[in-house]
Enzyme design. Structure first.
Site, PDB file in Angstrom:
ATOM      1  N   ASP A 152       5.703  40.397  84.185  1.00 27.49           N
ATOM      2  CA  ASP A 152       6.783  40.869  84.120  1.00 27.49           C
ATOM      3  C   ASP A 152       7.566  40.272  82.820  1.00 27.49           C
ATOM      4  O   ASP A 152       6.853  39.565  82.021  1.00 27.49           O
ATOM      5  CB  ASP A 152       7.835  40.064  85.418  1.00 27.49           C
ATOM      6  N   ASP A 217      14.488  48.700  88.051  1.00 28.21           N
ATOM      7  CA  ASP A 217      14.285  48.887  89.506  1.00 28.21           C
ATOM      8  C   ASP A 217      14.923  49.903  90.188  1.00 28.21           C
ATOM      9  O   ASP A 217      16.178  49.996  89.991  1.00 28.21           O
ATOM     10  CB  ASP A 217      14.347  47.357  90.104  1.00 28.21           C
TER      11      ASP A 217
END
Ligand code: GLA
Length: 538
Positions: A152, A217
């Protein structure tokens, strides 16, 4: 050898699996993972090809010992079998492997992970990133036995690091970890499309297959029994991430745009929206990482996730992405993905509007012969819809999509030889691309803005060779050329290239990847690329 006799080379398909984030947020622990792995291995998903159980954020709270080794909470990750030590992540990996599945783990490219930016549930904890410990952490992941790592970008973003540099460093750390441990780690880059990873991620640091996130997301985690239980997934966010992921020029030979974990079967999506979502991911050739809780999947959601005909579209060995081929009015779109069966396309009629509409697909827009009969099937039911000349139209409900399989006669292609080797090629000699030698195909034309380019090459090595492609001088992408077995055996890989849409003549130049060599020694690394014989352009 003529291009027609070269064998098509199957490229690594996009990964299929499950990830903990969408349904468990940072409440993930050993019990959660065991339950999900058990469900995948018994509910038909494993049999359909799903294999990764990916542990996302929350498995580690940022503690290291004096030597910098990661320390995990022994209560969250206890011993599972006799003889195991609590607090050893190898326990859960063994459990997952024991079910015939593969295991994924998660870290951040920066010092901190995402929990310091905005913890979703539970306390904020700093230092959950791998910066400063790349070699140590990736070796640890490999030694624990993990098969997959998602990296990430919360910490990297906070520190204003350059993602192309950090992710290449990590790729090299992964390669070193693989060399030491003998264990392969699939590499998943997650920096939400910042600084256009599709332009630098393929083959970053010499890695031969990977995926990169192209946007944010789709949903914030929906965790049953917590304050976040009432969140809802929304189809318009599914469409947004599908749109962000469309970079067909970068998706080829085992490299994939990642539009995010799927929300099929999660609260908020109707079965019809879940089906359209699955159609979009399959057409895009996206990684199929399920975000729903596998222990509570409805029969309808499970049927959507395990429809083998839809999975075949996603996993097609050509490894290409869909391209939008027409838009008859605002929100009335036709998308198509070339499949490995000659003359076959997956076609999506997508109605983004609030009213039902009829949408048509023309064979000539698919690169099929416009004058031939094309047989059309409903991809979900496999029912034959008939043979049609020139085009097919279907009614599409509001906010829905119809996924078809069209099988016809492949349209014409034009064959090109490299400038540097025209006479040699005519005489049957072909030039390898090396660090000093580039190959240019010039005056290339296509009537499509995104042309399909089939490359005939040979690579005698056991492992892939790589070449960088420039289109009209612009660095476009790096291509992986898997082994063809010998110098005298040719193979074909396919890519999609964005050419000048005004029909001007284009040049395509291949050279050996100018990126850093995968190994650090001065004489190591890829001096030889594939021997590229010709390209056929449609
Ligand atoms: C980012 C990623 C998500 C998930 C969370 C964890 O938002 O995009 O997929 O990994 O971090 O915090």
């Amino acid at each position: 050898m003529a291009q027609g006799t070269a064998k098509p080379i199957a490229v690594p398909p996009p990964p299929m699996g499950w990830s903990s984030w969408n349904s468990f947020s940072n409440t993930v622990d050993s019990q959660v993972i065991m339950n999900q792995a058990k469900a995948m291995s018994t509910n038909g998903m494993k049999a359909a090809g799903y294999q990764y159980i990916n542990i996302d954020e929350g498995w580690w709270l940022g503690q290291r010992d004096a030597d910098g080794n990661i320390i995990v909470d022994p209560k969250a990750w206890p011993a599972i079998a006799d003889g195991e030590q609590p607090g050893d992540m190898a326990n859960i990996v063994r459990y997952i492997h024991g079910l015939g599945l593969k295991a994924g783990i998660y870290t951040d490219a920066g010092r901190d992970g995402c929990s310091t930016v905005g913890p979703d549930l539970g306390p904020s904890y700093p230092n959950t990133g791998s910066e400063g410990h790349y070699d140590q952490d990736f070796l640890q992941f490999a030694k624990w036995g993990f098969d997959y790592v998602k990296v990430d970008w919360c910490g990297g973003d906070k520190e204003n690091l350059d993602p192309a540099i950090q992710y290449a460093e990590i790729a090299r750390a992964i390669q070193r970890a693989e060399a030491i441990s003998g264990h392969h780690l699939y590499y998943s880059i997650c920096n939400w499309g910042k600084q256009s990873p599709h332009t630098w991620a393929p083959n970053i640091g010499g890695i031969s297959a990977d995926i990169w996130r192209t946007g944010g997301d789709i949903v914030d985690p929906i965790v049953a029994g917590t304050k976040n239980a009432d969140r809802k997934a929304k189809f318009k966010e599914v469409l947004r991430e599908f749109d962000q992921a469309q970079h067909p020029e970068a998706q080829h030979t085992g490299f994939y745009n990642d539009p995010d974990m799927m929300v099929v079967g999660m609260p908020g999506l109707s079965d019809q929206e879940s089906r359209a979502h699955m159609s979009l991911w399959a057409l895009s050739g996206g990684p199929l990482l399920v975000g729903a809780d596998l222990t509570t999947l409805s029969p309808a959601a499970l049927a959507i996730l395990t429809n083998m005909d839809i999975l075949r579209i996603d996993q097609d060995p050509l490894g290409l992405q869909s391209v939008k081929i027409s838009e008859s009015g605002p929100g009335l779109e036709v998308w198509a993905k070339p499949l490995s069966t000659i003359g076959e396309r997956a076609v999506l009629l997508l109605n983004r509007t609030a009213a039902p509409a009829s949408i048509s697909v023309r064979w000539s827009d698919l690169g099929l012969r416009g004058d031939s009969e094309v047989s059309v099937k409903d991809a979900w039911t496999q029912s034959e819809l008939g043979e049609f000349s020139s085009e097919y139209s279907a009614p599409v409900p509001a906010g829905d999509a119809v996924l078809l399989l069209a099988l016809g006669s492949e349209g014409a292609t034009t064959l090109y030889f490299p400038e540097e080797a025209k006479t040699e090629a005519a005489a049957g000699h072909n030039l390898p691309t090396t660090r000093n030698q580039q190959l240019t195909f010039s005056k290339v034309t296509s009537r499509f803005a995104i042309a399909r380019v089939r490359i005939t090459y040979s690579n005698p090595d056991k492992t892939p060779r790589f070449a960088e492609l420039r289109v009209n001088g612009r660095i476009a992408t790096r291509i992986s050329f898997p082994s063809t077995g010998s110098d005298s055996t040719t193979g074909v890989v396919s890519i999609e290239s964005q050419l000048n849409s005004n029909g001007a003549k284009n040049s395509l130049t291949f050279s050996v990847s100018s990126g850093p060599k995968p190994d650090s020694g001065p004489d190591s690394g890829p001096d030889s690329g594939p021997t590229i014989q010709s390209i056929a352009v449609q």
